[in-house]
Motif scaffolding. Structure first.
Motif, PDB file in Angstrom:
ATOM      1  N   THR A   1      37.506  33.497  50.692  1.00 27.66           N
ATOM      2  CA  THR A   1      36.574  34.020  49.689  1.00 27.66           C
ATOM      3  C   THR A   1      37.062  35.355  49.169  1.00 27.66           C
ATOM      4  OG1 THR A   1      34.738  32.949  50.818  1.00 27.66           O
ATOM      5  CG2 THR A   1      34.174  34.712  49.280  1.00 27.66           C
ATOM      6  N   GLY A   2      37.040  35.476  47.863  1.00 23.64           N
ATOM      7  CA  GLY A   2      37.304  36.735  47.180  1.00 23.64           C
ATOM      8  C   GLY A   2      36.054  37.169  46.444  1.00 23.64           C
ATOM      9  N   VAL A   3      35.928  38.459  46.211  1.00 23.27           N
ATOM     10  CA  VAL A   3      34.760  39.005  45.505  1.00 23.27           C
ATOM     11  C   VAL A   3      35.249  39.879  44.381  1.00 23.27           C
ATOM     12  CG1 VAL A   3      32.724  40.483  45.721  1.00 23.27           C
ATOM     13  CG2 VAL A   3      33.338  38.930  47.584  1.00 23.27           C
ATOM     14  N   VAL A   4      34.666  39.645  43.215  1.00 17.87           N
ATOM     15  CA  VAL A   4      34.951  40.493  42.063  1.00 17.87           C
ATOM     16  C   VAL A   4      33.966  41.659  42.119  1.00 17.87           C
ATOM     17  CG1 VAL A   4      35.031  40.591  39.546  1.00 17.87           C
ATOM     18  CG2 VAL A   4      35.703  38.497  40.743  1.00 17.87           C
ATOM     19  N   PRO A   5      34.454  42.902  42.113  1.00 22.56           N
ATOM     20  CA  PRO A   5      33.535  44.050  42.192  1.00 22.56           C
ATOM     21  C   PRO A   5      32.547  44.073  41.019  1.00 22.56           C
ATOM     22  CG  PRO A   5      35.809  44.741  42.537  1.00 22.56           C
ATOM     23  CD  PRO A   5      35.844  43.315  42.078  1.00 22.56           C
ATOM     24  N   ALA A   6      31.352  44.581  41.265  1.00 23.09           N
ATOM     25  CA  ALA A   6      30.343  44.712  40.220  1.00 23.09           C
ATOM     26  C   ALA A   6      30.906  45.565  39.084  1.00 23.09           C
ATOM     27  CB  ALA A   6      29.074  45.345  40.781  1.00 23.09           C
ATOM     28  N   GLY A   7      30.666  45.156  37.872  1.00 21.17           N
ATOM     29  CA  GLY A   7      31.124  45.917  36.719  1.00 21.17           C
ATOM     30  C   GLY A   7      32.572  45.686  36.351  1.00 21.17           C
TER      31      GLY A   7
ATOM     32  N   THR B   1      41.325  34.055  36.259  1.00 21.16           N
ATOM     33  CA  THR B   1      39.947  33.594  36.051  1.00 21.16           C
ATOM     34  C   THR B   1      38.975  34.715  35.697  1.00 21.16           C
ATOM     35  OG1 THR B   1      39.456  33.701  38.423  1.00 21.16           O
ATOM     36  CG2 THR B   1      40.183  31.579  37.553  1.00 21.16           C
ATOM     37  N   ASP B   2      39.212  35.921  36.226  1.00 17.47           N
ATOM     38  CA  ASP B   2      38.242  37.010  36.051  1.00 17.47           C
ATOM     39  C   ASP B   2      38.802  38.275  35.419  1.00 17.47           C
ATOM     40  OD1 ASP B   2      35.762  35.919  37.291  1.00 17.47           O
ATOM     41  OD2 ASP B   2      37.087  35.725  39.028  1.00 17.47           O
ATOM     42  N   GLY B   3      40.104  38.328  35.201  1.00 17.32           N
ATOM     43  CA  GLY B   3      40.689  39.533  34.633  1.00 17.32           C
ATOM     44  C   GLY B   3      40.673  40.714  35.592  1.00 17.32           C
ATOM     45  N   HIS B   4      40.577  40.436  36.881  1.00 21.36           N
ATOM     46  CA  HIS B   4      40.552  41.478  37.917  1.00 21.36           C
ATOM     47  C   HIS B   4      41.205  40.912  39.174  1.00 21.36           C
ATOM     48  CE1 HIS B   4      39.051  44.332  40.897  1.00 21.36           C
ATOM     49  NE2 HIS B   4      38.760  45.141  39.890  1.00 21.36           N
ATOM     50  N   GLU B   5      41.883  41.763  39.936  1.00 27.71           N
ATOM     51  CA  GLU B   5      42.556  41.307  41.162  1.00 27.71           C
ATOM     52  C   GLU B   5      41.583  40.786  42.212  1.00 27.71           C
ATOM     53  OE1 GLU B   5      44.829  44.621  42.561  1.00 27.71           O
ATOM     54  OE2 GLU B   5      46.374  44.340  41.032  1.00 27.71           O
ATOM     55  N   SER B   6      40.375  41.222  42.206  1.00 27.15           N
ATOM     56  CA  SER B   6      39.318  40.925  43.170  1.00 27.15           C
ATOM     57  C   SER B   6      39.645  41.526  44.532  1.00 27.15           C
ATOM     58  CB  SER B   6      39.025  39.423  43.280  1.00 27.15           C
ATOM     59  OG  SER B   6      39.932  38.763  44.123  1.00 27.15           O
TER      60      SER B   6
ATOM     61  N   PHE C   1      49.473  33.399  50.338  1.00 27.15           N
ATOM     62  CA  PHE C   1      48.150  32.999  49.862  1.00 27.15           C
ATOM     63  C   PHE C   1      47.479  34.185  49.172  1.00 27.15           C
ATOM     64  CE2 PHE C   1      47.405  29.453  53.256  1.00 27.15           C
ATOM     65  CZ  PHE C   1      48.311  28.639  52.600  1.00 27.15           C
ATOM     66  N   GLY C   2      47.645  35.378  49.733  1.00 32.56           N
ATOM     67  CA  GLY C   2      47.082  36.573  49.108  1.00 32.56           C
ATOM     68  C   GLY C   2      47.636  36.807  47.717  1.00 32.56           C
ATOM     69  N   ASP C   3      48.952  36.633  47.563  1.00 35.62           N
ATOM     70  CA  ASP C   3      49.580  36.813  46.249  1.00 35.62           C
ATOM     71  C   ASP C   3      49.059  35.788  45.243  1.00 35.62           C
ATOM     72  OD1 ASP C   3      51.089  38.868  47.337  1.00 35.62           O
ATOM     73  OD2 ASP C   3      52.901  37.654  47.551  1.00 35.62           O
ATOM     74  N   ALA C   4      48.995  34.519  45.660  1.00 35.25           N
ATOM     75  CA  ALA C   4      48.517  33.465  44.759  1.00 35.25           C
ATOM     76  C   ALA C   4      47.029  33.647  44.456  1.00 35.25           C
ATOM     77  CB  ALA C   4      48.788  32.094  45.363  1.00 35.25           C
ATOM     78  N   GLY C   5      46.256  34.072  45.450  1.00 36.05           N
ATOM     79  CA  GLY C   5      44.830  34.326  45.231  1.00 36.05           C
ATOM     80  C   GLY C   5      44.604  35.451  44.235  1.00 36.05           C
ATOM     81  N   THR C   6      45.420  36.491  44.316  1.00 36.18           N
ATOM     82  CA  THR C   6      45.328  37.598  43.364  1.00 36.18           C
ATOM     83  C   THR C   6      45.659  37.108  41.962  1.00 36.18           C
ATOM     84  OG1 THR C   6      45.849  39.243  45.046  1.00 36.18           O
ATOM     85  CG2 THR C   6      46.241  39.878  42.754  1.00 36.18           C
ATOM     86  N   HIS C   7      46.702  36.307  41.832  1.00 41.61           N
ATOM     87  CA  HIS C   7      47.083  35.734  40.541  1.00 41.61           C
ATOM     88  C   HIS C   7      45.924  34.898  39.977  1.00 41.61           C
ATOM     89  CE1 HIS C   7      50.170  32.937  38.305  1.00 41.61           C
ATOM     90  NE2 HIS C   7      49.215  33.379  37.506  1.00 41.61           N
ATOM     91  N   LEU C   8      45.324  34.061  40.819  1.00 41.34           N
ATOM     92  CA  LEU C   8      44.193  33.231  40.389  1.00 41.34           C
ATOM     93  C   LEU C   8      43.023  34.100  39.925  1.00 41.34           C
ATOM     94  CD1 LEU C   8      42.955  30.362  40.152  1.00 41.34           C
ATOM     95  CD2 LEU C   8      42.133  30.684  42.493  1.00 41.34           C
ATOM     96  N   ALA C   9      42.720  35.161  40.676  1.00 38.87           N
ATOM     97  CA  ALA C   9      41.608  36.046  40.314  1.00 38.87           C
ATOM     98  C   ALA C   9      41.856  36.711  38.962  1.00 38.87           C
ATOM     99  CB  ALA C   9      41.405  37.100  41.405  1.00 38.87           C
TER     100      ALA C   9
ATOM    101  N   GLY D   1      30.593  31.809  42.568  1.00 34.56           N
ATOM    102  CA  GLY D   1      29.250  32.380  42.612  1.00 34.56           C
ATOM    103  C   GLY D   1      29.138  33.457  41.559  1.00 34.56           C
ATOM    104  N   ASN D   2      28.100  34.310  41.673  1.00 33.72           N
ATOM    105  CA  ASN D   2      27.960  35.403  40.707  1.00 33.72           C
ATOM    106  C   ASN D   2      29.172  36.329  40.748  1.00 33.72           C
ATOM    107  OD1 ASN D   2      25.499  34.554  39.733  1.00 33.72           O
ATOM    108  ND2 ASN D   2      24.349  35.706  41.263  1.00 33.72           N
ATOM    109  N   ARG D   3      29.556  36.743  41.948  1.00 34.34           N
ATOM    110  CA  ARG D   3      30.736  37.604  42.116  1.00 34.34           C
ATOM    111  C   ARG D   3      31.736  37.032  43.108  1.00 34.34           C
ATOM    112  NH1 ARG D   3      28.342  42.571  44.183  1.00 34.34           N
ATOM    113  NH2 ARG D   3      30.485  43.108  44.585  1.00 34.34           N
ATOM    114  N   SER D   4      31.327  36.058  43.899  1.00 31.67           N
ATOM    115  CA  SER D   4      32.238  35.497  44.912  1.00 31.67           C
ATOM    116  C   SER D   4      32.983  34.287  44.358  1.00 31.67           C
ATOM    117  CB  SER D   4      31.470  35.096  46.169  1.00 31.67           C
ATOM    118  OG  SER D   4      30.600  34.016  45.889  1.00 31.67           O
ATOM    119  N   ARG D   5      34.175  34.089  44.877  1.00 32.90           N
ATOM    120  CA  ARG D   5      35.027  32.966  44.494  1.00 32.90           C
ATOM    121  C   ARG D   5      35.570  32.335  45.768  1.00 32.90           C
ATOM    122  NH1 ARG D   5      32.552  34.705  40.804  1.00 32.90           N
ATOM    123  NH2 ARG D   5      33.370  35.671  38.929  1.00 32.90           N
TER     124      ARG D   5
END
Length: 121
Positions: free
Chosen positions: A114-120, A41-46, A30-38, A76-80
């Motif tokens: 839940t994953g979070v994309v870091p600010a910036g 969708t966001d261009g970052h591993e999250s 799940f972690g591997d697939a979640g990283t791929h999804l991030a 969300g703003n930074r959460s997925r």
């Protein structure tokens, strides 16, 4: 959006009687697939912050072929929020290497996290 990974479960992944694989195996995938999804969708591993639910519904065995799906449930703003599902698509029949493709996949594990994309990022 969703991503799907497929892989063979080696007998060396089994740790318990009956050729069973531990539940942590599903969570790692799940972690591997979640990283791929991030990344998609966001261009970052999250950064993954945790699971709100995990259900182990059927055993995974060495010799099975599985697929893991990560699906974006909300943003969300930074959460997925991500829904995960591990399905067995081929089942090992015995220890001789015989297996069959299943007409209907077996849902083995479900989770929400839940994953979070870091600010910036």
């Amino acid at each position: 959006m969703n991503v799907v990974h497929q892989r063979y479960v080696a007998s060396s992944d089994a740790h318990y009687a009956g050729n069973l694989v531990d539940g942590a195996f599903s969570l790692k995938l799940f972690g591997d697939a979640g990283t791929h999804l991030a990344i998609a969708t966001d261009g970052h591993e999250s950064l993954f912050v945790g699971y709100s639910s995990v259900e182990f519904l059927a055993p995974v065995r060495g010799g099975d072929v599985i697929e893991v799906e990560a699906r974006l449930a909300s943003r969300g703003n930074r959460s997925r929020t991500v829904d995960f599902e591990l399905r067995i698509i081929c089942r090992s029949l015995d220890e001789t290497g015989r297996a069959k493709v299943l007409a209907e996949p077996i849902v083995a594990t479900r989770a929400r996290g839940t994953g979070v994309v870091p600010a910036g990022a």
